[in-house]
Design a protein around this motif. Structure first.
Motif, PDB file in Angstrom:
ATOM      1  N   LEU A 226     203.217  66.010 106.080  1.00 62.57           N
ATOM      2  CA  LEU A 226     203.705  65.925 104.711  1.00 62.57           C
ATOM      3  C   LEU A 226     202.627  65.381 103.775  1.00 62.57           C
ATOM      4  O   LEU A 226     202.441  65.892 102.664  1.00 62.57           O
ATOM      5  CB  LEU A 226     204.950  65.039 104.652  1.00 62.57           C
ATOM      6  N   GLY A 227     201.915  64.342 104.223  1.00 61.86           N
ATOM      7  CA  GLY A 227     200.852  63.781 103.398  1.00 61.86           C
ATOM      8  C   GLY A 227     199.760  64.793 103.108  1.00 61.86           C
ATOM      9  O   GLY A 227     199.290  64.918 101.965  1.00 61.86           O
ATOM     10  N   GLN A 228     199.350  65.544 104.127  1.00 63.71           N
ATOM     11  CA  GLN A 228     198.305  66.549 103.925  1.00 63.71           C
ATOM     12  C   GLN A 228     198.804  67.692 103.039  1.00 63.71           C
ATOM     13  O   GLN A 228     198.067  68.184 102.174  1.00 63.71           O
ATOM     14  CB  GLN A 228     197.841  67.092 105.274  1.00 63.71           C
ATOM     15  N   PHE A 229     200.037  68.121 103.262  1.00 67.74           N
ATOM     16  CA  PHE A 229     200.586  69.225 102.459  1.00 67.74           C
ATOM     17  C   PHE A 229     200.635  68.841 100.979  1.00 67.74           C
ATOM     18  O   PHE A 229     200.187  69.600 100.111  1.00 67.74           O
ATOM     19  CB  PHE A 229     201.984  69.573 102.965  1.00 67.74           C
ATOM     20  N   LEU A 230     201.161  67.662 100.682  1.00 73.05           N
ATOM     21  CA  LEU A 230     201.283  67.243  99.285  1.00 73.05           C
ATOM     22  C   LEU A 230     199.912  67.005  98.655  1.00 73.05           C
ATOM     23  O   LEU A 230     199.689  67.346  97.488  1.00 73.05           O
ATOM     24  CB  LEU A 230     202.137  65.983  99.188  1.00 73.05           C
ATOM     25  N   GLY A 231     198.988  66.422  99.416  1.00 69.53           N
ATOM     26  CA  GLY A 231     197.643  66.201  98.890  1.00 69.53           C
ATOM     27  C   GLY A 231     196.940  67.504  98.567  1.00 69.53           C
ATOM     28  O   GLY A 231     196.297  67.643  97.518  1.00 69.53           O
TER      29      GLY A 231
ATOM     30  N   LEU B 267     191.454  86.005 115.832  1.00 70.04           N
ATOM     31  CA  LEU B 267     190.509  85.557 116.853  1.00 70.04           C
ATOM     32  C   LEU B 267     189.344  84.791 116.226  1.00 70.04           C
ATOM     33  O   LEU B 267     188.843  83.823 116.802  1.00 70.04           O
ATOM     34  CB  LEU B 267     189.990  86.754 117.651  1.00 70.04           C
ATOM     35  N   ASP B 268     188.935  85.219 115.043  1.00 69.38           N
ATOM     36  CA  ASP B 268     187.852  84.522 114.349  1.00 69.38           C
ATOM     37  C   ASP B 268     188.249  83.092 114.020  1.00 69.38           C
ATOM     38  O   ASP B 268     187.471  82.153 114.229  1.00 69.38           O
ATOM     39  CB  ASP B 268     187.505  85.285 113.065  1.00 69.38           C
ATOM     40  N   GLU B 269     189.471  82.903 113.520  1.00 64.14           N
ATOM     41  CA  GLU B 269     189.939  81.559 113.186  1.00 64.14           C
ATOM     42  C   GLU B 269     190.082  80.689 114.435  1.00 64.14           C
ATOM     43  O   GLU B 269     189.789  79.488 114.406  1.00 64.14           O
ATOM     44  CB  GLU B 269     191.275  81.627 112.445  1.00 64.14           C
ATOM     45  N   VAL B 270     190.532  81.284 115.527  1.00 62.38           N
ATOM     46  CA  VAL B 270     190.648  80.535 116.779  1.00 62.38           C
ATOM     47  C   VAL B 270     189.269  80.055 117.226  1.00 62.38           C
ATOM     48  O   VAL B 270     189.088  78.883 117.588  1.00 62.38           O
ATOM     49  CB  VAL B 270     191.298  81.400 117.878  1.00 62.38           C
ATOM     50  N   LEU B 271     188.292  80.946 117.225  1.00 62.00           N
ATOM     51  CA  LEU B 271     186.946  80.596 117.679  1.00 62.00           C
ATOM     52  C   LEU B 271     186.307  79.544 116.778  1.00 62.00           C
ATOM     53  O   LEU B 271     185.745  78.545 117.258  1.00 62.00           O
ATOM     54  CB  LEU B 271     186.072  81.845 117.722  1.00 62.00           C
ATOM     55  N   VAL B 272     186.397  79.755 115.471  1.00 59.63           N
ATOM     56  CA  VAL B 272     185.757  78.828 114.530  1.00 59.63           C
ATOM     57  C   VAL B 272     186.376  77.432 114.634  1.00 59.63           C
ATOM     58  O   VAL B 272     185.667  76.419 114.660  1.00 59.63           O
ATOM     59  CB  VAL B 272     185.874  79.378 113.090  1.00 59.63           C
ATOM     60  N   THR B 273     187.711  77.362 114.724  1.00 57.47           N
ATOM     61  CA  THR B 273     188.366  76.063 114.844  1.00 57.47           C
ATOM     62  C   THR B 273     188.073  75.425 116.199  1.00 57.47           C
ATOM     63  O   THR B 273     187.949  74.201 116.302  1.00 57.47           O
ATOM     64  CB  THR B 273     189.881  76.196 114.644  1.00 57.47           C
ATOM     65  N   GLY B 274     187.971  76.245 117.238  1.00 61.20           N
ATOM     66  CA  GLY B 274     187.594  75.716 118.550  1.00 61.20           C
ATOM     67  C   GLY B 274     186.221  75.065 118.521  1.00 61.20           C
ATOM     68  O   GLY B 274     186.018  73.994 119.103  1.00 61.20           O
ATOM     69  N   MET B 275     185.275  75.702 117.842  1.00 62.35           N
ATOM     70  CA  MET B 275     183.940  75.116 117.706  1.00 62.35           C
ATOM     71  C   MET B 275     183.999  73.801 116.934  1.00 62.35           C
ATOM     72  O   MET B 275     183.320  72.828 117.276  1.00 62.35           O
ATOM     73  CB  MET B 275     183.015  76.102 116.991  1.00 62.35           C
ATOM     74  N   LEU B 276     184.830  73.769 115.901  1.00 59.11           N
ATOM     75  CA  LEU B 276     184.989  72.533 115.127  1.00 59.11           C
ATOM     76  C   LEU B 276     185.515  71.409 116.011  1.00 59.11           C
ATOM     77  O   LEU B 276     184.963  70.300 116.024  1.00 59.11           O
ATOM     78  CB  LEU B 276     185.952  72.776 113.963  1.00 59.11           C
ATOM     79  N   GLN B 277     186.589  71.672 116.761  1.00 58.82           N
ATOM     80  CA  GLN B 277     187.201  70.643 117.592  1.00 58.82           C
ATOM     81  C   GLN B 277     186.255  70.178 118.688  1.00 58.82           C
ATOM     82  O   GLN B 277     186.136  68.984 118.958  1.00 58.82           O
ATOM     83  CB  GLN B 277     188.490  71.176 118.209  1.00 58.82           C
TER      84      GLN B 277
ATOM     85  N   ASN C 172     192.141  74.638 109.187  1.00 55.18           N
ATOM     86  CA  ASN C 172     193.136  73.576 109.010  1.00 55.18           C
ATOM     87  C   ASN C 172     194.302  74.152 108.213  1.00 55.18           C
ATOM     88  O   ASN C 172     194.090  74.645 107.103  1.00 55.18           O
ATOM     89  CB  ASN C 172     192.532  72.379 108.272  1.00 55.18           C
ATOM     90  N   PRO C 173     195.522  74.115 108.745  1.00 57.60           N
ATOM     91  CA  PRO C 173     196.658  74.671 107.998  1.00 57.60           C
ATOM     92  C   PRO C 173     196.818  74.079 106.606  1.00 57.60           C
ATOM     93  O   PRO C 173     197.216  74.780 105.672  1.00 57.60           O
ATOM     94  CB  PRO C 173     197.852  74.318 108.889  1.00 57.60           C
TER      95      PRO C 173
ATOM     96  N   THR D 198     195.550  75.821 114.934  1.00 57.52           N
ATOM     97  CA  THR D 198     196.230  74.953 115.905  1.00 57.52           C
ATOM     98  C   THR D 198     195.866  75.353 117.326  1.00 57.52           C
ATOM     99  O   THR D 198     195.523  74.505 118.167  1.00 57.52           O
ATOM    100  CB  THR D 198     197.748  75.022 115.705  1.00 57.52           C
ATOM    101  N   LEU D 199     195.913  76.667 117.601  1.00 54.39           N
ATOM    102  CA  LEU D 199     195.548  77.162 118.932  1.00 54.39           C
ATOM    103  C   LEU D 199     194.078  76.907 119.214  1.00 54.39           C
ATOM    104  O   LEU D 199     193.705  76.467 120.313  1.00 54.39           O
ATOM    105  CB  LEU D 199     195.856  78.661 119.010  1.00 54.39           C
ATOM    106  N   GLY D 200     193.225  77.157 118.251  1.00 57.15           N
ATOM    107  CA  GLY D 200     191.792  76.943 118.440  1.00 57.15           C
ATOM    108  C   GLY D 200     191.437  75.496 118.711  1.00 57.15           C
ATOM    109  O   GLY D 200     190.568  75.197 119.527  1.00 57.15           O
ATOM    110  N   ALA D 201     192.127  74.576 118.034  1.00 57.56           N
ATOM    111  CA  ALA D 201     191.858  73.149 118.250  1.00 57.56           C
ATOM    112  C   ALA D 201     192.209  72.740 119.670  1.00 57.56           C
ATOM    113  O   ALA D 201     191.461  71.984 120.313  1.00 57.56           O
ATOM    114  CB  ALA D 201     192.652  72.320 117.245  1.00 57.56           C
ATOM    115  N   TYR D 202     193.331  73.219 120.178  1.00 60.71           N
ATOM    116  CA  TYR D 202     193.718  72.911 121.562  1.00 60.71           C
ATOM    117  C   TYR D 202     192.705  73.474 122.556  1.00 60.71           C
ATOM    118  O   TYR D 202     192.300  72.799 123.502  1.00 60.71           O
ATOM    119  CB  TYR D 202     195.114  73.456 121.860  1.00 60.71           C
ATOM    120  N   LEU D 203     192.288  74.715 122.343  1.00 64.79           N
ATOM    121  CA  LEU D 203     191.329  75.330 123.257  1.00 64.79           C
ATOM    122  C   LEU D 203     189.983  74.601 123.214  1.00 64.79           C
ATOM    123  O   LEU D 203     189.353  74.372 124.250  1.00 64.79           O
ATOM    124  CB  LEU D 203     191.145  76.804 122.897  1.00 64.79           C
ATOM    125  N   GLY D 204     189.545  74.223 122.022  1.00 67.07           N
ATOM    126  CA  GLY D 204     188.283  73.493 121.904  1.00 67.07           C
ATOM    127  C   GLY D 204     188.333  72.159 122.619  1.00 67.07           C
ATOM    128  O   GLY D 204     187.366  71.760 123.282  1.00 67.07           O
ATOM    129  N   ALA D 205     189.471  71.460 122.506  1.00 64.64           N
ATOM    130  CA  ALA D 205     189.621  70.170 123.177  1.00 64.64           C
ATOM    131  C   ALA D 205     189.632  70.337 124.692  1.00 64.64           C
ATOM    132  O   ALA D 205     189.006  69.565 125.425  1.00 64.64           O
ATOM    133  CB  ALA D 205     190.904  69.486 122.706  1.00 64.64           C
TER     134      ALA D 205
END
Length: 303
Positions: free
Chosen positions: A90-95, A146-156, A199-200, A234-241
């Motif tokens: 909620l904090g992130q959404f409103l911000g 797939l691009d978003e999954v990979l990019v977020t995975g690299m970030l995580q 990031n959603p 969300t999926l990419g972050a889990y896979l990266g971790a």
């Protein structure tokens, strides 16, 4: 002189603001607002400003916007329990939503002038892309996913490396800057295909704002893309971790534990170490250390 009496309403407000969950909500709200104002503002410069902005400027805006956001709330918000998850969301959404509204107000006249008074999502005078990500013509929906999954995975994966104290973390006090540089690197190397939402809260709240502000339902219907920046990161972050924990986390040698005898449980000022453990030599925080088979730490030679 008579003492000043604090009104009851102010006292109650102060008590509410001191609650841990409220402080974390406000910190997450403000840090996301700061990050998104700088990021969306840089996109507005690129879209509306002719030579005033650039794609590199967008990457720098979001990257160092993240740095400023981490500085704003880095010591308050962080790892959380699942019960706090809705509060953080909620904090992130409103911000993020408020940041989009702020940029809209700041650049309203430029938006109207650029688009000829017509708020469009696609075409040569589209302005919805100032606020949310949209797929270019050369990308399909699932390639973008797939691009978003990979990019977020690299970030995580890189975030875990930056903050892992058992590995080779960023120097104390530099984490925010290094994380900002990481976002810049991701943008300049892999950002053109899907806009690297990663990031959603970066994409959905501003998209919802544009729906309310006059861009209409097309912000959700164009290529049916709107859900991808919510699900794929969300999926990419889990896979990266998971990849980091398997390849790096499981191979890190932990320091030997200090053992205590019953007599020292009462007096913890005199811990007893196992005879097989020796004190490690003083080394730089940048020097990798391994543990040899006889449990003695040894400094690895540098190439």
């Amino acid at each position: 002189m008579s003492k000043m009496v604090t009104p009851p309403a102010v006292t109650r407000m102060q008590a509410v603001l001191q609650k841990e969950m409220v402080r974390e909500f406000l910190a997450e709200f403000l840090s996301t607002f700061v990050m998104m104002v700088f990021g969306l503002g840089s996109v507005a410069h690129m879209v509306l400003g002719d030579k005033m902005g650039s794609y590199l400027g967008v990457n720098l805006g979001f990257g160092f916007g993240v740095t400023m956001g981490v500085h704003v709330a880095g010591s308050i918000s962080g790892r959380m329990s699942w019960k706090k998850f809705p509060v953080y969301v909620l904090g992130q959404f409103l911000g993020s939503f408020l940041a989009a509204a702020t940029i809209y107000c700041l650049f309203y006249t430029a938006i109207i002038d650029y688009s000829g008074g017509k708020l469009t999502v696609t075409g040569p005078t589209a302005t919805a892309n100032i606020f949310a990500t949209y797929l270019p013509d050369h990308m399909t929906l699932w390639r973008g996913f797939l691009d978003e999954v990979l990019v977020t995975g690299m970030l995580q994966l890189c975030l875990l490396a930056i903050t892992d104290k058992e590995n080779n973390p960023a120097l104390q006090g530099t984490q925010a800057l290094v994380i900002g540089i990481l976002v810049v690197i991701i943008g300049v190397s892999m950002g053109m295909n899907s806009g690297y939402a990663i990031n959603p809260s970066r994409d959905l709240p501003p998209r919802f704002f544009t729906f309310i502000a006059g861009w209409g339902t097309q912000v959700f219907s164009t290529k049916d893309w709107w859900w991808v920046p919510v699900v794929a990161p969300t999926l990419g972050a889990y896979l990266g971790a998971i990849i980091y924990l398997i390849f790096i986390g499981s191979s890190i040698q932990r320091e030997p534990q200090i053992l205590e005898t019953p007599s020292t449980c009462e007096d913890r000022t005199t811990p007893v170490l196992p005879k097989t453990v020796s004190h490690p030599p003083a080394t730089s925080s940048l020097t990798p250390v391994s543990v040899s088979p006889d449990n003695r730490p040894s400094v690895l030679s540098q190439p």
